[in-house]
Design a protein around this motif. Structure first.
Motif, mmCIF file in Angstrom:
data_model
loop_
_atom_site.group_PDB
_atom_site.id
_atom_site.type_symbol
_atom_site.label_atom_id
_atom_site.label_comp_id
_atom_site.label_asym_id
_atom_site.label_seq_id
_atom_site.Cartn_x
_atom_site.Cartn_y
_atom_site.Cartn_z
ATOM 1 N N PRO A 100 0.840 -1.205 0.000
ATOM 2 C CA PRO A 100 0.000 0.000 0.000
ATOM 3 C C PRO A 100 0.875 1.255 0.000
ATOM 4 N N ASP A 101 0.577 2.153 -0.918
ATOM 5 C CA ASP A 101 1.322 3.403 -1.009
ATOM 6 C C ASP A 101 0.552 4.466 -0.219
ATOM 7 N N TRP A 133 -5.207 1.973 5.290
ATOM 8 C CA TRP A 133 -4.083 2.547 4.553
ATOM 9 C C TRP A 133 -4.478 3.819 3.804
ATOM 10 N N PHE A 134 -5.713 3.877 3.292
ATOM 11 C CA PHE A 134 -6.090 4.970 2.398
ATOM 12 C C PHE A 134 -7.030 5.982 3.049
ATOM 13 N N GLN A 135 -7.754 5.594 4.060
ATOM 14 C CA GLN A 135 -8.539 6.492 4.909
ATOM 15 C C GLN A 135 -9.449 7.453 4.138
ATOM 16 N N TYR A 136 -10.211 6.893 3.229
ATOM 17 C CA TYR A 136 -11.229 7.705 2.559
ATOM 18 C C TYR A 136 -12.388 7.963 3.523
ATOM 19 N N PRO A 137 -12.952 9.166 3.493
ATOM 20 C CA PRO A 137 -14.052 9.490 4.418
ATOM 21 C C PRO A 137 -15.268 8.612 4.149
ATOM 22 N N ILE A 138 -16.055 8.392 5.192
ATOM 23 C CA ILE A 138 -17.248 7.557 5.098
ATOM 24 C C ILE A 138 -18.455 8.382 5.491
ATOM 25 N N VAL A 139 -19.471 8.376 4.638
ATOM 26 C CA VAL A 139 -20.735 9.048 4.917
ATOM 27 C C VAL A 139 -21.795 7.979 5.153
ATOM 28 N N GLU A 164 5.195 -5.161 6.483
ATOM 29 C CA GLU A 164 4.814 -4.657 7.795
ATOM 30 C C GLU A 164 3.397 -4.096 7.774
ATOM 31 N N ALA A 165 2.993 -3.536 6.631
ATOM 32 C CA ALA A 165 1.653 -2.954 6.535
ATOM 33 C C ALA A 165 0.580 -4.033 6.638
ATOM 34 N N LEU A 166 0.799 -5.170 5.990
ATOM 35 C CA LEU A 166 -0.192 -6.233 5.987
ATOM 36 C C LEU A 166 -0.097 -7.109 7.233
ATOM 37 N N GLY A 167 1.043 -7.117 7.882
ATOM 38 C CA GLY A 167 1.199 -7.908 9.090
ATOM 39 C C GLY A 167 1.230 -9.401 8.806
ATOM 40 N N LYS A 168 0.798 -10.183 9.750
ATOM 41 C CA LYS A 168 0.894 -11.640 9.655
ATOM 42 C C LYS A 168 -0.444 -12.312 9.366
ATOM 43 N N ARG A 169 -1.379 -11.579 8.799
ATOM 44 C CA ARG A 169 -2.663 -12.189 8.480
ATOM 45 C C ARG A 169 -2.489 -13.419 7.604
ATOM 46 N N PRO A 170 -3.277 -14.488 7.837
ATOM 47 C CA PRO A 170 -3.153 -15.699 7.017
ATOM 48 C C PRO A 170 -3.759 -15.508 5.641
ATOM 49 N N TRP A 171 -3.483 -16.451 4.765
ATOM 50 C CA TRP A 171 -4.101 -16.419 3.448
ATOM 51 C C TRP A 171 -4.203 -17.839 2.928
ATOM 52 N N GLN A 172 -5.116 -18.007 1.983
ATOM 53 C CA GLN A 172 -5.311 -19.325 1.388
ATOM 54 C C GLN A 172 -4.186 -19.600 0.391
ATOM 55 N N PRO A 173 -4.017 -20.858 -0.067
ATOM 56 C CA PRO A 173 -2.888 -21.193 -0.940
ATOM 57 C C PRO A 173 -2.834 -20.371 -2.223
ATOM 58 N N GLU A 174 -1.633 -20.161 -2.707
ATOM 59 C CA GLU A 174 -1.440 -19.489 -3.991
ATOM 60 C C GLU A 174 -1.719 -20.474 -5.132
ATOM 61 N N VAL A 175 -2.213 -19.939 -6.247
ATOM 62 C CA VAL A 175 -2.642 -20.767 -7.367
ATOM 63 C C VAL A 175 -2.110 -20.162 -8.656
ATOM 64 N N GLU A 176 -1.673 -20.998 -9.570
ATOM 65 C CA GLU A 176 -1.252 -20.524 -10.898
ATOM 66 C C GLU A 176 -2.402 -19.754 -11.534
ATOM 67 N N GLY A 177 -2.112 -18.536 -11.961
ATOM 68 C CA GLY A 177 -3.147 -17.685 -12.544
ATOM 69 C C GLY A 177 -3.935 -16.888 -11.525
ATOM 70 N N GLY A 178 -3.644 -17.079 -10.222
ATOM 71 C CA GLY A 178 -4.345 -16.324 -9.201
ATOM 72 C C GLY A 178 -4.012 -14.845 -9.261
ATOM 73 N N ILE A 179 -4.931 -14.016 -8.782
ATOM 74 C CA ILE A 179 -4.715 -12.569 -8.842
ATOM 75 C C ILE A 179 -4.939 -11.904 -7.489
ATOM 76 N N GLY A 180 -5.304 -12.684 -6.455
ATOM 77 C CA GLY A 180 -5.638 -12.106 -5.175
ATOM 78 C C GLY A 180 -4.425 -11.830 -4.305
ATOM 79 N N CYS A 181 -4.623 -10.975 -3.315
ATOM 80 C CA CYS A 181 -3.587 -10.659 -2.330
ATOM 81 C C CYS A 181 -4.128 -10.936 -0.933
ATOM 82 N N ARG A 182 -3.527 -11.894 -0.252
ATOM 83 C CA ARG A 182 -3.921 -12.263 1.110
ATOM 84 C C ARG A 182 -5.410 -12.634 1.201
ATOM 85 N N CYS A 183 -5.930 -13.311 0.196
ATOM 86 C CA CYS A 183 -7.334 -13.716 0.223
ATOM 87 C C CYS A 183 -7.517 -14.887 1.188
#
Length: 382
Positions: A18-19, A55-61, A329-348
């Motif tokens: 995250p930038d 990370w991005f802190q957009y306002p919520i209405v 460090e931003a994402l921490g140690k959250r778990p994620w499901q296995p990586e897959v060829e052709g996968g596009i997710g991040c920490r899903c």
């Protein structure tokens, strides 16, 4: 070093950190909720915070048609690090339009309930559909924003969203973004497509690739096609709306499009027909038909990398190979499901949802097929 790492990740086609210092868009997150939905709303905002907005802190209405309970304000303000606003909608925005026979409308809702239509008999639901279809974008509190991201209570996210969807859509000239496309219950909107098609013809709007993707031609030969026009959900030529539409419980959109003269003229024309009350016209159907009528496929984006659930529908992508940023460090140690060829997710992490999506892909395929070579789906980190 951090900047070099981000550039390297992009070059490899992998998710990026995250930038948090990057420029933001003029954007807002919007949730309509009742005081009684405090816990469901809080869970949704906490999931959104954990997977994106910390990370991005957009306002919520937050929007409500009744005065806010102090417990709701306190709980939801604590659920996010972002700026929060709690707005009460006016009766002119969340209510019957001028000229509608309210007794007749309520009687129609009773008949809809007898027919067992989804959400039938709920007056507030009809008001909500009309509000999100046309009144929403012009609220005073939203006028300073260009972009919106709609969330509903009873929502959860499955993947880390480490990029800014608003920035990416603006950069690529996109106007509307969605996660799921599903069938409409056509019996609940019997006249919507005919009124929309008549409006489109009267305005001289040509048929776009998206419009053609939503329309199934009459099975009869051309000289006889109009004979089927008297059937439900058909235009005067006998061609039918196939019912495919974008599910609006998740949508990211450019409010300048929805505030624009073309969209507002369409909404006003449909509003005068009374179908928000005498039928069950939903904002998802109105948005979808307008997008198909007025936008090119290159202006619409499917967020297939975002894992999302609302109610009983979900999508959850496979994780990208080598793209889970284990040292982040931003994402921490959250778990994620296995990586897959052709996968596009991040920490899903789909929490027991074994399929990547639980809804048929027919409508999704129809509405993404019209993409031209210059408008193919993009990975946000490329």
């Amino acid at each position: 070093m951090a900047s070099l790492l981000r550039r390297t990740k992009r070059a490899l086609g992998l998710p990026r950190e995250p930038d948090v210092d990057a420029p933001r868009e003029d954007a807002v997150v919007v949730m309509m909720a009742r005081n009684s939905e405090r816990q469901a709303a809080q869970r949704a905002i906490e999931s959104f915070e954990r997977h994106f907005n910390r990370w991005f802190q957009y306002p919520i209405v937050f929007l409500n048609h009744e005065p806010w309970d102090k417990r709701f304000i306190r709980a939801l303000s604590r659920a996010t690090s972002a700026e929060t606003h709690f707005e009460v909608m006016s009766e002119s925005d969340f209510g019957y339009p001028d000229g509608v026979d309210r007794d007749a409308a309520r009687a129609s809702m009773v008949r809809q309930k007898q027919l067992d239509w989804p959400h039938a008999g709920k007056e507030g639901y009809h008001h909500m559909c009309r509000f999100y279809s046309g009144k929403f974008y012009n609220m005073d509190i939203l006028k300073k924003y260009k972009w919106y991201w709609r969330l509903d209570p009873d929502t959860e996210f499955f993947c880390s969203i480490t990029y800014d969807p608003f920035v990416e859509m603006a950069k690529r000239g996109h106007v509307y973004g969605f996660t799921m496309a599903i069938w409409e219950v056509l019996s609940t909107v019997p006249s919507l497509f005919r009124h929309t098609a008549d409006y489109k013809d009267a305005a001289g709007i040509p048929s776009s690739p998206l419009w053609k993707a939503m329309v199934d031609p009459s099975p009869l030969p051309y000289p006889l096609r109009s004979l089927t026009s008297l059937l439900g959900n058909r235009d005067r030529h006998g061609d039918a709306w196939n019912g495919c539409h974008y599910w609006s419980n998740f949508e990211i959109g450019d409010m300048d499009f929805f505030r624009g003269s073309q969209y507002q003229a369409y909404f006003d024309a449909m509003d005068r027909r009374g179908g928000f009350y005498f039928e069950r016209w939903g904002d998802a159907a109105i948005h979808s038909l307008a997008v198909a009528m007025l936008l090119h496929p290159s202006q619409v984006h499917h967020f297939d990398d975002i894992g999302y659930r609302h109610d009983e529908l979900w999508q959850c992508p496979a994780n990208a190979l080598g793209g889970q940023l284990p040292e982040s460090e931003a994402l921490g140690k959250r778990p994620w499901q296995p990586e897959v060829e052709g996968g596009i997710g991040c920490r899903c992490e789909c929490k027991g949802y074994k399929e990547r999506r639980n809804h048929p892909a027919v409508c999704l395929n129809k509405l993404t097929a019209p993409n031209t070579p210059g408008s193919q789906p993009w990975l946000p980190w490329t």
